[in-house]
Structure formats: C-alpha cells, structure tokens
Design an enzyme around this catalytic site. Structure first.
Site, mmCIF file in Angstrom:
data_model
loop_
_atom_site.group_PDB
_atom_site.id
_atom_site.type_symbol
_atom_site.label_atom_id
_atom_site.label_comp_id
_atom_site.label_asym_id
_atom_site.label_seq_id
_atom_site.Cartn_x
_atom_site.Cartn_y
_atom_site.Cartn_z
ATOM 1 N N LYS A 1 0.902 -1.283 0.169
ATOM 2 C CA LYS A 1 -0.049 0.038 0.107
ATOM 3 C C LYS A 1 0.999 1.124 -0.033
ATOM 4 C CE LYS A 1 -3.884 -2.288 2.187
ATOM 5 N NZ LYS A 1 -4.834 -2.505 3.099
ATOM 6 N N ALA B 1 0.891 -1.661 13.383
ATOM 7 C CA ALA B 1 1.306 -0.200 13.068
ATOM 8 C C ALA B 1 1.609 -0.145 11.656
ATOM 9 C CB ALA B 1 2.567 0.291 13.843
ATOM 10 N N ASP C 1 -9.892 2.063 2.842
ATOM 11 C CA ASP C 1 -9.750 1.408 4.191
ATOM 12 C C ASP C 1 -10.562 2.278 5.448
ATOM 13 O OD1 ASP C 1 -8.496 -0.943 2.997
ATOM 14 O OD2 ASP C 1 -6.697 -0.426 3.610
HETATM 15 P P1 NDP Z 1 1.430 -4.136 7.224
HETATM 16 O O1 NDP Z 1 2.360 -5.361 6.138
HETATM 17 O O2 NDP Z 1 1.386 -2.992 6.680
HETATM 18 O O3 NDP Z 1 1.491 -4.511 8.375
HETATM 19 C C1 NDP Z 1 1.650 -5.534 9.184
HETATM 20 C C2 NDP Z 1 1.835 -5.362 10.867
HETATM 21 O O4 NDP Z 1 1.507 -6.567 11.395
HETATM 22 C C3 NDP Z 1 2.737 -4.785 11.459
HETATM 23 O O5 NDP Z 1 2.353 -3.953 12.426
HETATM 24 C C4 NDP Z 1 3.740 -5.957 11.707
HETATM 25 O O6 NDP Z 1 4.272 -5.567 12.904
HETATM 26 C C5 NDP Z 1 2.387 -6.989 12.312
HETATM 27 N N1 NDP Z 1 3.009 -8.120 12.672
HETATM 28 C C6 NDP Z 1 3.284 -8.936 11.455
HETATM 29 N N2 NDP Z 1 3.406 -10.439 12.004
HETATM 30 C C7 NDP Z 1 3.389 -10.305 13.210
HETATM 31 C C8 NDP Z 1 3.601 -11.011 14.316
HETATM 32 N N3 NDP Z 1 3.845 -12.399 14.231
HETATM 33 N N4 NDP Z 1 3.193 -10.815 15.534
HETATM 34 C C9 NDP Z 1 2.835 -9.352 15.897
HETATM 35 N N5 NDP Z 1 2.703 -8.616 14.930
HETATM 36 C C10 NDP Z 1 2.979 -8.724 13.557
HETATM 37 O O7 NDP Z 1 -0.178 -4.823 6.742
HETATM 38 P P2 NDP Z 1 -1.583 -4.171 6.568
HETATM 39 O O8 NDP Z 1 -1.692 -3.323 7.698
HETATM 40 O O9 NDP Z 1 -1.608 -3.804 5.145
HETATM 41 O O10 NDP Z 1 -2.571 -5.314 6.757
HETATM 42 C C11 NDP Z 1 -2.601 -6.102 8.184
HETATM 43 C C12 NDP Z 1 -3.642 -7.144 8.316
HETATM 44 O O11 NDP Z 1 -4.870 -6.451 7.846
HETATM 45 C C13 NDP Z 1 -3.544 -8.239 7.171
HETATM 46 O O12 NDP Z 1 -4.104 -9.466 7.666
HETATM 47 C C14 NDP Z 1 -4.510 -7.674 6.110
HETATM 48 O O13 NDP Z 1 -5.155 -8.867 5.446
HETATM 49 C C15 NDP Z 1 -5.578 -7.117 6.882
HETATM 50 N N6 NDP Z 1 -6.573 -6.215 6.167
HETATM 51 C C16 NDP Z 1 -7.802 -6.682 6.029
HETATM 52 C C17 NDP Z 1 -8.642 -5.617 5.014
HETATM 53 C C18 NDP Z 1 -9.848 -6.125 4.988
HETATM 54 O O14 NDP Z 1 -10.614 -5.413 3.931
HETATM 55 N N7 NDP Z 1 -10.688 -6.852 5.660
HETATM 56 C C19 NDP Z 1 -7.924 -4.304 4.818
HETATM 57 C C20 NDP Z 1 -6.756 -4.040 5.199
HETATM 58 C C21 NDP Z 1 -5.916 -4.808 5.829
HETATM 59 P P3 NDP Z 1 5.800 -5.115 12.842
HETATM 60 O O15 NDP Z 1 6.083 -3.560 12.650
HETATM 61 O O16 NDP Z 1 6.524 -5.351 13.998
HETATM 62 O O17 NDP Z 1 6.415 -5.904 11.806
#
Ligand code: NDP
Length: 269
Positions: free
Chosen positions: A77, A134, A111
């Site tokens: 994104k 985040a 979103d």
């Molecule tokens: P990003 O890749 O931008 O962010 C991922 C986040 O997840 C970061 O905060 C990361 O932390 C954290 N994370 C990843 N793995 C772990 C773990 N094992 N334990 C703890 N924290 C973890 O992703 P998005 O924000 O774009 O999307 C996140 C989720 O939201 C996805 O599952 C996506 O499918 C869902 N989503 C659903 C939508 C819908 O329409 N239903 C719309 C948008 C998103 P760190 O910074 O520490 O790496």
C-alpha cells in the site's frame, strides 16, 4: 478458496485486479466479480502476485494491458502511494493507497471508510479503542478512530513503528509497551498475524466484560484471535464486512454508481 493467481509479468489483458504478496487467499476477485454480475457489467477481475520491490513496474505493465482499476493489499500500500500521480485527501494524509485508478493514476484509501462503516455496524461510537499493529491498515484505523472522536491506544511488536505512526498522523494516541487489554471497549487487530494462522499473546483476563474484538483479517472459519475472543465470551467481527465496505467504496470510485453491497457480502460469506 484459492484464486487463479497470475504473476504480474504473465497477467492476461483485463479490467480490474487485486495485487499483493501473498494473494492466493484474497476474496476480492470473487466479491468484485459478483458485483459485476449483479449489475450486468462486462468486466474481468484477476488476482495478481507482485513481489516486493516490483510494484511500480507491475502497475505500469497493467496500465499498458488496459486495466482500469486495482485494489492493493499487503504489503504494497505504501508503494502504491508512491506510484500514484495524484491522491485523494485521505490517501494524501495517510501516504497509503489501497485503490488505484490506472487511467488517471489517482490513488485512494478506502480502508478508512471501511473501518468507519464497521464501527457503525458494531454500534461503537464512544469509548477507548486498542489498535494492534502499526502497518498500513493500522494507519487507516487510527485515522478513522481520531475522526470518530474515540480515544486510541496503540501497540505494535516493533515499538519504533508505532511511534512513527503516531507522530506521522498527529493524532492523539497513547502507546502501550505491551498489548494490555484492560479498560478498552474495542480491540482492532490490524497485524497480519492471522494470515499465518497464529494469534497474539493477549491476557484475556484483563478484558472488560462487553469488549468487542474486530480482526481486519478473515479466514475460512474464525481467525485464531477471534476464536480466543469468542471462547472468552466477547462479541466479535472478522474482516469480511470491512472487505466488502472498502471494496464497495472502490467499486463506486471506478464505476461512478452505487455498489451492489448485498451481492458483494453474499459472495464472501
Ligand atoms: P502491513 O504489512 O502494513 O503491517 C503488518 C503489521 O503486522 C505490522 O504492524 C507488523 O508488526 C505486524 N505483524 C506481522 N506479523 C506479526 C506477528 N507475528 N506478531 C505481531 N505482529 C505482527 O499490513 P497491513 O496493515 O496492510 O494489513 C494487516 C492485516 O490487515 C492483514 O491481515 C490484512 O489482510 C488485513 N487487512 C484486511 C482488510 C480487509 O478489507 N478486511 C483491509 C486491510 C488490511 P511489525 O511492525 O513489528 O513488523
């Protein structure tokens, strides 16, 4: 359900697509195709895999192939924002795009409206919200909460990213060193932990009765986090309604007419 997934370099000519990595799990193709069918619109919608670092080339290639609109999911994104030549006000505030108009090169963020509509659906209009994560969708969640006048606590595995998010948005957010549930009325999981069928180390004994748990992710059944929430007696919502609402907003940008929400939610339920 698994989609037919194309690598971007092998994508067929088409009209609309969702790009991401991974992308096989996305329900967007099924949902948008149902919307086109419900309104008799002749258009195709494909799932296209784009590896990290290739978003700009992939979007240029899809434009040449004649694609008119693209939805963007994890983890592209921010890269989609960089590719876009102009931005809606919300996308410009967040510097994150999940919807693109390829002809004009305009980027949007639907979103935020998706999360706001889910809050209305859940009947949450006041109180304290804990946002977990985040990344791009956490930004949209914190922004949406700020505009709804809710008090926001933010936790992320990597604390420095939570600090960056809070300072980039200028919203009044307090940071938590641990995902402490005490005192919150709503928890929104925006981490991608559910995509790997894992949960988060939450201490449910701290939660208030009546806590609502909203996981932006969705799975075949409940995500592990929502299974935990239900087993502790909490009300919950998974990411399907959010998917439908952000997708309906994207549809309306592309087609300039109301989206067939009933057909869209039915296709992914
Ligand atoms: P990003 O890749 O931008 O962010 C991922 C986040 O997840 C970061 O905060 C990361 O932390 C954290 N994370 C990843 N793995 C772990 C773990 N094992 N334990 C703890 N924290 C973890 O992703 P998005 O924000 O774009 O999307 C996140 C989720 O939201 C996805 O599952 C996506 O499918 C869902 N989503 C659903 C939508 C819908 O329409 N239903 C719309 C948008 C998103 P760190 O910074 O520490 O790496």
């Amino acid at each position: 359900m698994k989609n037919d997934v194309y690598e971007w370099i092998e994508a067929p000519a088409g009209d609309f697509a969702v790009i991401g990595s991974p992308i096989h799990h996305s329900l967007s193709p099924r949902m948008h195709q149902a919307a086109f069918d419900a309104l008799g619109l002749k258009a195709s919608y494909h799932a296209i895999h784009v590896p990290v670092g290739q978003v700009s080339e992939a979007l240029d290639h899809l434009s040449i192939l004649g694609y008119r609109g693209v939805n963007v999911t994890v983890p592209h994104k921010e890269a989609a924002f960089e590719w876009a030549r102009s931005h809606s006000d919300i996308a410009a505030d967040l510097r994150v795009c999940n919807t693109l108009e390829l002809g004009s090169g305009k980027g949007h963020n639907t979103d935020v409206i998706g999360i706001q509509t889910c809050l209305s659906h859940l009947g949450v209009s006041q109180g304290k919200v804990l946002v977990l994560g985040a990344g791009g969708s956490a930004k949209a969640a914190v922004y949406a909460m700020g505009r709804s006048g809710l008090e926001v606590g933010l936790w992320n595995r990597t604390m420095s990213r939570a600090e960056e998010l809070a300072s980039s948005l200028g919203e009044s957010v307090y940071l938590l060193p641990e995902p402490y549930l005490g005192g919150f009325d709503l928890v929104i999981n925006t981490t991608s932990v559910s995509l790997s069928s894992e949960s988060l180390p939450l201490d449910w004994s701290q939660a208030k009765p009546g806590l609502v748990v909203f996981d932006l992710a969705y799975a075949e059944g409940l995500t592990p986090l929502l299974e935990d929430a239900v087993s502790h007696g909490h009300r919950m919502l998974d990411g399907r309604r959010m998917l439908m609402e952000q997708g309906a907003a994207a549809f309306e940008i592309w087609w300039g007419q109301p989206a067939p929400r009933d057909a869209m939610i039915e296709a992914i339920s």
